[in-house]
Design a protein around this motif. Sequence first.
Motif, mmCIF file in Angstrom:
data_model
loop_
_atom_site.group_PDB
_atom_site.id
_atom_site.type_symbol
_atom_site.label_atom_id
_atom_site.label_comp_id
_atom_site.label_asym_id
_atom_site.label_seq_id
_atom_site.Cartn_x
_atom_site.Cartn_y
_atom_site.Cartn_z
ATOM 1 N N SER A 52 0.833 -1.200 0.000
ATOM 2 C CA SER A 52 0.000 0.000 0.000
ATOM 3 C C SER A 52 0.869 1.251 0.000
ATOM 4 N N CYS A 53 0.227 2.402 -0.265
ATOM 5 C CA CYS A 53 0.915 3.697 -0.154
ATOM 6 C C CYS A 53 1.009 4.062 1.319
ATOM 7 N N ASP A 54 2.155 4.574 1.714
ATOM 8 C CA ASP A 54 2.361 5.017 3.095
ATOM 9 C C ASP A 54 2.595 6.516 3.049
ATOM 10 N N LEU A 55 1.525 7.277 3.182
ATOM 11 C CA LEU A 55 1.642 8.734 3.073
ATOM 12 C C LEU A 55 2.289 9.350 4.303
ATOM 13 N N THR A 56 2.304 8.643 5.444
ATOM 14 C CA THR A 56 2.949 9.166 6.644
ATOM 15 C C THR A 56 4.449 8.920 6.621
ATOM 16 N N GLY A 57 4.892 7.883 5.894
ATOM 17 C CA GLY A 57 6.308 7.538 5.859
ATOM 18 C C GLY A 57 6.776 6.800 7.087
ATOM 19 N N LYS A 58 5.845 6.335 7.927
ATOM 20 C CA LYS A 58 6.233 5.707 9.189
ATOM 21 C C LYS A 58 5.673 4.300 9.373
ATOM 22 N N ALA A 59 4.992 3.762 8.380
ATOM 23 C CA ALA A 59 4.379 2.442 8.526
ATOM 24 C C ALA A 59 5.450 1.360 8.628
ATOM 25 N N ASN A 60 5.147 0.314 9.389
ATOM 26 C CA ASN A 60 6.054 -0.818 9.498
ATOM 27 C C ASN A 60 6.131 -1.552 8.180
ATOM 28 N N GLY A 61 7.310 -2.073 7.867
ATOM 29 C CA GLY A 61 7.467 -2.890 6.680
ATOM 30 C C GLY A 61 8.566 -2.393 5.778
ATOM 31 N N ARG A 62 8.711 -3.092 4.664
ATOM 32 C CA ARG A 62 9.748 -2.777 3.692
ATOM 33 C C ARG A 62 9.234 -1.711 2.745
ATOM 34 N N GLY A 63 9.998 -0.652 2.557
ATOM 35 C CA GLY A 63 9.524 0.473 1.765
ATOM 36 C C GLY A 63 10.325 0.716 0.501
ATOM 37 N N ALA A 64 9.679 1.376 -0.449
ATOM 38 C CA ALA A 64 10.305 1.809 -1.687
ATOM 39 C C ALA A 64 9.708 3.172 -2.023
ATOM 40 N N TYR A 65 10.441 3.994 -2.754
ATOM 41 C CA TYR A 65 10.010 5.370 -3.009
ATOM 42 C C TYR A 65 9.749 5.613 -4.490
ATOM 43 N N ILE A 66 8.680 6.373 -4.749
ATOM 44 C CA ILE A 66 8.245 6.705 -6.108
ATOM 45 C C ILE A 66 7.892 8.197 -6.133
ATOM 46 N N CYS A 67 8.174 8.864 -7.259
ATOM 47 C CA CYS A 67 7.709 10.245 -7.440
ATOM 48 C C CYS A 67 6.180 10.256 -7.412
ATOM 49 N N PRO A 68 5.570 11.371 -7.023
ATOM 50 C CA PRO A 68 4.100 11.443 -7.040
ATOM 51 C C PRO A 68 3.583 11.607 -8.469
ATOM 52 N N ASP A 69 3.949 10.662 -9.327
ATOM 53 C CA ASP A 69 3.607 10.695 -10.742
ATOM 54 C C ASP A 69 3.316 9.267 -11.188
ATOM 55 N N SER A 70 2.138 9.041 -11.764
ATOM 56 C CA SER A 70 1.768 7.679 -12.146
ATOM 57 C C SER A 70 2.681 7.119 -13.244
ATOM 58 N N ALA A 71 3.349 7.977 -14.019
ATOM 59 C CA ALA A 71 4.281 7.501 -15.040
ATOM 60 C C ALA A 71 5.492 6.826 -14.391
ATOM 61 N N CYS A 72 5.962 7.363 -13.268
ATOM 62 C CA CYS A 72 7.081 6.751 -12.557
ATOM 63 C C CYS A 72 6.676 5.394 -11.983
ATOM 64 N N LEU A 73 5.456 5.299 -11.479
ATOM 65 C CA LEU A 73 4.966 4.011 -10.970
ATOM 66 C C LEU A 73 4.903 2.994 -12.104
ATOM 67 N N ALA A 74 4.385 3.409 -13.269
ATOM 68 C CA ALA A 74 4.287 2.497 -14.410
ATOM 69 C C ALA A 74 5.669 2.003 -14.834
ATOM 70 N N LYS A 75 6.664 2.909 -14.844
ATOM 71 C CA LYS A 75 8.027 2.527 -15.201
ATOM 72 C C LYS A 75 8.611 1.536 -14.202
ATOM 73 N N ALA A 76 8.373 1.792 -12.907
ATOM 74 C CA ALA A 76 8.904 0.917 -11.858
ATOM 75 C C ALA A 76 8.260 -0.464 -11.925
ATOM 76 N N VAL A 77 6.982 -0.528 -12.278
ATOM 77 C CA VAL A 77 6.297 -1.821 -12.394
ATOM 78 C C VAL A 77 6.797 -2.570 -13.627
ATOM 79 N N LYS A 78 6.913 -1.853 -14.760
ATOM 80 C CA LYS A 78 7.333 -2.491 -16.007
ATOM 81 C C LYS A 78 8.744 -3.062 -15.905
#
Length: 90
Positions: free
Chosen positions: A34-60
Amino acid sequence: MVKRKPQRTCLGCRTSKDKNELIRIVRSPEGTVSCDLTGKANGRGAYICPDSACLAKAVKSRALSRALKTEIPEEVISRLTREIGGADGS
């Protein structure tokens, strides 16, 4: 003395930005992604620009799956795309 802001790299465009400029995507200990808008959720994290094109690139390129060390189902990817689309105002 100037306090430096933490830097993180976007998985999509591979640019380094301040941590608070990026959206953290987290895999919880239970395995949900899920998205962690607080930046403090437990678990393994990864960072993406607030742009759906960056998410699409990271998934592809499978960079998001590698970073979170899990396969990400299609319905989760579409939910993340909607959440990030709402975060960038588009």
